[in-house]
Scaffold this active site. Sequence first.
Site, mmCIF file in Angstrom:
data_model
loop_
_atom_site.group_PDB
_atom_site.id
_atom_site.type_symbol
_atom_site.label_atom_id
_atom_site.label_comp_id
_atom_site.label_asym_id
_atom_site.label_seq_id
_atom_site.Cartn_x
_atom_site.Cartn_y
_atom_site.Cartn_z
ATOM 1 N N ASP A 227 -6.137 1.929 -3.766
ATOM 2 C CA ASP A 227 -5.366 2.954 -4.483
ATOM 3 C C ASP A 227 -3.869 2.678 -4.361
ATOM 4 O O ASP A 227 -3.135 2.691 -5.361
ATOM 5 C CB ASP A 227 -5.667 4.336 -3.899
ATOM 6 C CG ASP A 227 -6.818 5.035 -4.600
ATOM 7 O OD1 ASP A 227 -7.067 4.744 -5.777
ATOM 8 O OD2 ASP A 227 -7.481 5.867 -3.961
ATOM 9 N N GLN A 228 -3.416 2.472 -3.142
ATOM 10 C CA GLN A 228 -1.983 2.291 -2.936
ATOM 11 C C GLN A 228 -1.486 0.994 -3.587
ATOM 12 O O GLN A 228 -0.398 0.963 -4.180
ATOM 13 C CB GLN A 228 -1.664 2.298 -1.444
ATOM 14 C CG GLN A 228 -1.961 3.634 -0.782
ATOM 15 C CD GLN A 228 -1.212 3.837 0.509
ATOM 16 O OE1 GLN A 228 0.011 3.924 0.526
ATOM 17 N NE2 GLN A 228 -1.934 3.896 1.623
#
Length: 398
Positions: free
Chosen positions: A167-168
């Site tokens: 996600d990051q």
Amino acid sequence: MKPLEGTHVLDFTQVLAGPLCTQYLGDLGAEIIKVEPVGKGDDTRQWPPFREGFGAVFLNVNRNKRSLALDLKNPESRPIVRSLVEKADVVIESFAGGVTERLGIDYESLRSINPKIIYCSVSGYGRSGPMKDARGYDLILQAYSGILSMTGHPGSGPTRVPLSPIDQGTGMHALSGILAALINRSKTGKGCFLEVSLFETAVGFLGFNLESYWARGQLPAKSGSGHESLCPYQVFQASDDLILLGIANNNHWERFCKLVGREDLLADLRFATNADRVAHFEVTIEVVQDIMATRTRSEWLVLLQKIGVPCSPVNTIADVMNEPQTKARGIIVDYDHPQLGCHKAIAHPVQFENVTRKVRLPPPRLGQHTAEILREAGLSEADIGRLRETRTIETAET
């Protein structure tokens, strides 16, 4: 520095990847309007743990934004979106496949309103291919990409990487893509469509693992805290606590052997080079563990750092908050929140000209800026009241 001051971003994303991207854009000075569903807002508003009703994940990635609570399924939202798109430089969305077309906020629709728009689409698997409509979350992609097959210790089951790295990473790829598109537009005057996906981020993270697989023709084994290409490069047990020893080249190995009075290891062909040590991994680790067990962690840290051999305590996250380096770098900032009082945040990890990093706007309440944004768009108080009554919008006061 606010290099993106004057840049207007319309943010239709939720959860982590998109919101992290737009938070970083906001940190760089961009004006972010976070469009959220009426009634519930971003999903992470409901994710525990909570502080005074604010979800911790939401607080982490939603500073420097204004919240507009808008029901995009209501046809009355269309003129509002159109007005905002006319002034926007960037639009970013993370809807499931086909949703933007149904809502009238797909790239082609918005480009017809603003031909210079930069439109970033965030998805689980990309907008093409047989998996294009599948829902993607960080852990799902850790499993799908093969990352989970490599985590943990030999003989253990899969271990989730708890940082949500996919996600990051996807958020950071979106950030770099948008910044590149803004530079390109400054040269050509043209907007563009760009995509990022959790799938491609995950595969991108597998770079050297896949190179090793292609070279050997063998799947990588679980290595715990170790590294398949470096040895000794892992956690060891000192006489009192854990320590990470990072011997990343032969120079480090020579320094280490001389420090501990084991020059004999330098003459042993099993340990002569890093490749030799990797080939004799188990015996290398056994020899080094016996050495590391002879002193305390604190003693090793002093000795190893003095001779330039990389090492580290195995800190908890509480430990790292108390490290002098953390304070010296100013990576943790305090800011005033209307409901929470003094609150801590992780600053943007880029520092310009040694300027102290600050939070301009705290993470907003759902619909906190709805009325303000609509007034700026030219709506009257009567219009805003009517939209509130029909639940097309939500304001923090209701």
